[in-house]
Design a protein around this motif. Structure first.
Motif, PDB file in Angstrom:
ATOM      1  N   TYR A 153      46.339  45.162  30.310  1.00 48.46           N
ATOM      2  CA  TYR A 153      45.515  45.091  31.514  1.00 48.46           C
ATOM      3  C   TYR A 153      44.419  44.045  31.403  1.00 48.46           C
ATOM      4  O   TYR A 153      43.998  43.672  30.318  1.00 48.46           O
ATOM      5  CB  TYR A 153      44.887  46.458  31.830  1.00 48.46           C
ATOM      6  N   LEU A 154      44.019  43.597  32.567  1.00 41.87           N
ATOM      7  CA  LEU A 154      42.857  42.742  32.737  1.00 41.87           C
ATOM      8  C   LEU A 154      42.227  43.232  34.036  1.00 41.87           C
ATOM      9  O   LEU A 154      42.725  42.970  35.129  1.00 41.87           O
ATOM     10  CB  LEU A 154      43.264  41.274  32.833  1.00 41.87           C
ATOM     11  N   ASP A 155      41.184  44.023  33.910  1.00 43.01           N
ATOM     12  CA  ASP A 155      40.575  44.668  35.064  1.00 43.01           C
ATOM     13  C   ASP A 155      39.753  43.676  35.888  1.00 43.01           C
ATOM     14  O   ASP A 155      39.405  42.588  35.428  1.00 43.01           O
ATOM     15  CB  ASP A 155      39.703  45.837  34.615  1.00 43.01           C
ATOM     16  N   ALA A 156      39.434  44.070  37.116  1.00 38.73           N
ATOM     17  CA  ALA A 156      38.723  43.193  38.049  1.00 38.73           C
ATOM     18  C   ALA A 156      37.423  42.669  37.452  1.00 38.73           C
ATOM     19  O   ALA A 156      37.113  41.484  37.583  1.00 38.73           O
ATOM     20  CB  ALA A 156      38.455  43.918  39.363  1.00 38.73           C
ATOM     21  N   ARG A 157      36.677  43.525  36.790  1.00 36.50           N
ATOM     22  CA  ARG A 157      35.404  43.097  36.203  1.00 36.50           C
ATOM     23  C   ARG A 157      35.632  42.012  35.149  1.00 36.50           C
ATOM     24  O   ARG A 157      34.881  41.040  35.068  1.00 36.50           O
ATOM     25  CB  ARG A 157      34.674  44.299  35.597  1.00 36.50           C
ATOM     26  N   GLN A 158      36.680  42.165  34.352  1.00 36.03           N
ATOM     27  CA  GLN A 158      37.011  41.157  33.348  1.00 36.03           C
ATOM     28  C   GLN A 158      37.467  39.850  34.014  1.00 36.03           C
ATOM     29  O   GLN A 158      37.089  38.772  33.579  1.00 36.03           O
ATOM     30  CB  GLN A 158      38.119  41.669  32.425  1.00 36.03           C
ATOM     31  N   ILE A 159      38.262  39.966  35.053  1.00 38.61           N
ATOM     32  CA  ILE A 159      38.769  38.783  35.746  1.00 38.61           C
ATOM     33  C   ILE A 159      37.623  37.980  36.336  1.00 38.61           C
ATOM     34  O   ILE A 159      37.610  36.749  36.271  1.00 38.61           O
ATOM     35  CB  ILE A 159      39.783  39.175  36.836  1.00 38.61           C
ATOM     36  N   CYS A 160      36.639  38.684  36.898  1.00 42.65           N
ATOM     37  CA  CYS A 160      35.500  37.989  37.508  1.00 42.65           C
ATOM     38  C   CYS A 160      34.688  37.223  36.471  1.00 42.65           C
ATOM     39  O   CYS A 160      33.962  36.291  36.813  1.00 42.65           O
ATOM     40  CB  CYS A 160      34.610  38.988  38.242  1.00 42.65           C
ATOM     41  N   LYS A 161      34.836  37.570  35.201  1.00 41.59           N
ATOM     42  CA  LYS A 161      34.115  36.880  34.128  1.00 41.59           C
ATOM     43  C   LYS A 161      34.942  35.759  33.502  1.00 41.59           C
ATOM     44  O   LYS A 161      34.416  34.947  32.760  1.00 41.59           O
ATOM     45  CB  LYS A 161      33.724  37.875  33.037  1.00 41.59           C
TER      46      LYS A 161
END
Length: 143
Positions: free
Chosen positions: A36-44
């Motif tokens: 997984y790569l969650d939304a919070r991680q993607i935004c970073k």
């Protein structure tokens, strides 16, 4: 998705921005099959178009886009419109990255719940489908 993991399938979740305790427990129980790569991680992560699937991830993939993965500000027409999701272009960049790396054997868009009188969300969901079809076609035909 749990049923697929229980059947031995691999799963890569992109853009999850809310999760129940039970869903987290499933993730924790299957680290070898759930990536997984969650939304919070993607935004970073910049740029997201460089996203890479693990080398050992299956070569043929099925893509399902849950529209509530988009930020609730641009896609409230879903069952769980939660803030902090992906932008439209982050989603498209991630889909493009996946189609460059793997053969897409099927796809769908789920969780869309139209709101009477607000057609922009209908067009947003349709545009996601249209873009997905174009990305898959370009990947298959080398364009």
């Amino acid at each position: 998705m749990k049923r697929l993991v229980d059947a031995g399938m691999h799963l890569f979740q992109l853009g999850v921005r809310a999760m129940s305790v039970e869903e987290q427990a499933v993730r924790d129980a299957h680290p070898e099959r759930i990536h997984y790569l969650d939304a919070r991680q993607i935004c970073k992560v910049q740029p997201v178009h460089d996203f890479q699937l693990p080398e050992n991830f299956p070569k043929k993939v099925y893509i399902t886009v849950d529209v509530d993965g988009l930020d609730g500000a641009i896609m409230p027409a879903t069952g769980t419109p939660v803030p902090g999701g992906l932008s439209f272009w982050q989603l498209i960049d991630l889909l493009e990255a996946v189609t460059r790396q793997r053969e897409v054997v099927g796809m769908d868009v789920v969780e869309f719940a139209p709101i009477d009188g607000f057609h922009v969300y209908d067009y947003t969901a349709a545009e996601v489908v249209y873009k997905m079809m174009g990305l898959v076609d370009r990947a298959r035909n080398g364009g």
